[in-house]
Design an enzyme around this catalytic site. Structure first.
Site, PDB file in Angstrom:
ATOM      1  N   HIS A  83       0.849  -1.179   0.000  1.00 23.84           N
ATOM      2  CA  HIS A  83       0.000   0.000   0.000  1.00 23.84           C
ATOM      3  C   HIS A  83       0.896   1.244   0.000  1.00 23.84           C
ATOM      4  O   HIS A  83       2.092   1.171   0.304  1.00 23.84           O
ATOM      5  CB  HIS A  83      -0.896   0.008   1.237  1.00 23.84           C
ATOM      6  CG  HIS A  83      -1.797  -1.189   1.316  1.00 23.84           C
ATOM      7  ND1 HIS A  83      -2.894  -1.347   0.506  1.00 23.84           N
ATOM      8  CD2 HIS A  83      -1.732  -2.301   2.097  1.00 23.84           C
ATOM      9  CE1 HIS A  83      -3.491  -2.497   0.783  1.00 23.84           C
ATOM     10  NE2 HIS A  83      -2.804  -3.097   1.749  1.00 23.84           N
ATOM     11  N   CYS A 113      -0.734   2.518  -4.165  1.00 28.43           N
ATOM     12  CA  CYS A 113      -1.522   3.718  -4.427  1.00 28.43           C
ATOM     13  C   CYS A 113      -0.618   4.956  -4.386  1.00 28.43           C
ATOM     14  O   CYS A 113       0.337   5.011  -3.594  1.00 28.43           O
ATOM     15  CB  CYS A 113      -2.630   3.860  -3.385  1.00 28.43           C
ATOM     16  SG  CYS A 113      -3.927   2.604  -3.515  1.00 28.43           S
TER      17      CYS A 113
END
Length: 259
Positions: free
Chosen positions: A168, A209
């Site tokens: 992430h 992300c």
């Protein structure tokens, strides 16, 4: 010179002699030929890889599956296993939630069709609490201090290095199990590698992300090609979510792969 038989043109025979003479001269020249510096350096080039899954927990199944898949690709393409360094918490394959204990898959298969276990043979060098930004930087910069004899890059200015990070992320940060790494620290590590002559070319794949934000300050003159799964302001979406998370007719219960 041999006799020219009737009907054998003198011009053709002269051409034959000129060709033989040129061939002999070429053989002598090749015997003394020294390959250009670029050819010699290419022959000495080694390939290194650093693969890292920065997350933990079964909900992040895809990250460790993708890293093990990358490991299999490296091996299939002839990269020396001793020159592949893998970091992953390694808590997914044997999680109680895994319907295939001791196995990982990064893409689905139909009912009755066995999947490809990417965990088989995937050698993880740093696991558990060793998966930290500090360990990552030490591996990249060749600093073995405090790593209990663990592998670090020992590449040279002639070598090619591949780095694959999956986890992430957010604007200017990428995740680790208990903390994050800032873009400035990653760029500093890459710049240090360049200054130390640790690669000829470096390719960096980053899946997270807002991953594009990690390289906005990357110098343009350090021979790094960085590609990201998202730009600096968008999410990176996983694939093979439910109901597509099935392998051999069984739901994995998590996403199988990244983009």
């Amino acid at each position: 010179r041999p006799t020219v038989w009737p009907g054998q043109p003198q011009k053709l025979l002269d051409m034959l002699y000129r060709t033989l003479f040129a061939g002999a001269a070429l053989i002598n020249a090749v015997g003394a030929w020294t390959p250009p510096k670029e050819v010699e350096e290419a022959a000495k080039t080694s390939h290194w890889a650093v693969l890292i899954a920065g997350s933990s927990g079964y909900g992040n199944y895809r990250h460790q599956a993708d890293v093990c898949h990358a490991y299999q690709i490296m091996i299939k393409n002839g990269i020396d296993p001793d020159k592949i360094i893998t970091l992953a918490v390694d808590d997914v394959a044997n999680d109680d939630m895994n319907p295939f204990p001791g196995k990982l898959f990064n893409k689905p298969t139909g009912d009755g069709t066995p999947g490809t276990d990417v965990y088989a043979g995937c050698k993880i060098d740093y696991s558990g609490s060793m998966v930290t930004p500090e360990t990552f930087v030490k591996v990249l910069t060749g600093d073995a201090a405090g790593l209990d004899g663990g592998k670090v890059l020992q590449s040279t200015k002639l070598d090619r290095v591949f780095v694959n990070f999956v986890d992430h992320g957010g604007v200017n940060i990428i995740g680790f199990p208990r903390t994050t790494m800032h873009a400035r620290d990653l760029v500093a590590a890459l710049t240090k590698m360049h200054s130390a002559g640790m690669y000829r070319e470096l390719v960096f794949y980053l899946e997270a992300c807002e991953s594009g934000s990690m390289f906005t300050e990357l110098p343009s003159d350090i021979s790094v090609y960085a590609t990201t799964a998202a730009n600096a302001h968008e999410s990176s979406w996983g694939t093979y979510c439910m109901p597509e998370d099935k392998v051999e007719g069984k739901h994995i219960g998590s996403r199988l792969g990244g983009p």
